[in-house]
Structures are given as C-alpha cells and as structure tokens.
Design a protein around this motif. Structure first.
Motif, PDB file in Angstrom:
ATOM      1  N   MET A   1       2.068   7.067 -14.690  1.00 41.04           N
ATOM      2  CA  MET A   1       0.907   6.719 -15.476  1.00 41.04           C
ATOM      3  C   MET A   1       0.247   8.004 -15.972  1.00 41.04           C
ATOM      4  O   MET A   1       0.002   8.928 -15.214  1.00 41.04           O
ATOM      5  CB  MET A   1      -0.083   5.944 -14.603  1.00 41.04           C
ATOM      6  CG  MET A   1      -1.341   5.570 -15.334  1.00 41.04           C
ATOM      7  SD  MET A   1      -2.423   4.540 -14.350  1.00 41.04           S
ATOM      8  CE  MET A   1      -3.607   5.739 -13.819  1.00 41.04           C
ATOM      9  N   SER A   2      -0.006   8.082 -17.242  1.00 39.38           N
ATOM     10  CA  SER A   2      -0.715   9.250 -17.769  1.00 39.38           C
ATOM     11  C   SER A   2      -2.033   8.793 -18.388  1.00 39.38           C
ATOM     12  O   SER A   2      -2.119   7.723 -18.980  1.00 39.38           O
ATOM     13  CB  SER A   2       0.133   9.979 -18.809  1.00 39.38           C
ATOM     14  OG  SER A   2       0.332   9.157 -19.922  1.00 39.38           O
ATOM     15  N   VAL A   3      -3.028   9.625 -18.199  1.00 36.98           N
ATOM     16  CA  VAL A   3      -4.351   9.324 -18.743  1.00 36.98           C
ATOM     17  C   VAL A   3      -4.709  10.430 -19.714  1.00 36.98           C
ATOM     18  O   VAL A   3      -4.576  11.611 -19.406  1.00 36.98           O
ATOM     19  CB  VAL A   3      -5.416   9.253 -17.623  1.00 36.98           C
ATOM     20  CG1 VAL A   3      -6.786   9.018 -18.202  1.00 36.98           C
ATOM     21  CG2 VAL A   3      -5.043   8.172 -16.624  1.00 36.98           C
TER      22      VAL A   3
END
Length: 99
Positions: A1-3
């Motif tokens: 997951m990248s933010v």
C-alpha cells in the motif's frame, strides 16, 4: 500500500517531514527554516532554471525597478541556498570506509 500526499505549500512539506510523516521533495527557498530533524539531500543533477528579460529601446522606470528586484532576489536565493547547503554538510557526519 502506498500513500501519496500533495500539499499546497513548500512549508508544509518541511512540516510533515519534520514530524515523521514521510519524505518530501522540494526546493530550497530563502528564509525557509529547516529543522535539525530534517536531512537535506541536494539533487545536483538537475539543470538550473534560467530567467531572462528582453526589451527594445529604453526601459521605463517601473521595468527597471522590476529587473533590479529580480536581480536582488536571485542574489538572495543564491546566498541562502549556499548557506543552507554548507550547514547541512556540517550537520551530516562523514561516512568513512572501514577496511
């Protein structure tokens, strides 16, 4: 997951990074206070951004004033960036290779 977070000002980048909320990519601008907790890594492979002015005939007083202000600002930026980079170099411990 990248933010990913996009901010509306350069100051917010420094603020978020200084509070441990990730990494940021920004410019060094005059008057910006860089906290000791933030590490500056200069990206020197980027070309400078030249700014030019062209005119024909004699400049009006307002145009002369504008060009003088640009020159002063460019000198200020150059001095501030040099100072910040020198301070960062002193802050970062040198990494010696152990044999």
């Amino acid at each position: 997951m990248s933010v990913v977070m996009e901010v509306s000002s350069v100051d917010l980048i420094v603020e978020y990074v200084s509070h441990g909320l990730g990494v940021g990519l920004s410019i060094l601008s005059p008057g910006t206070s860089i906290p000791k907790s933030v590490r500056i890594i200069p990206l020197s492979a980027f070309p400078s951004l030249p700014i030019g002015a062209f005119w024909k005939g004699r400049l009006s007083p307002i145009s002369e004033s504008f060009l003088n202000a640009l020159r002063e600002r460019a000198n200020l930026i150059s001095k501030d960036v040099s100072t910040i980079l020198k301070q960062e170099k002193q802050k970062t411990p040198s990494r010696k290779k152990q044999v």
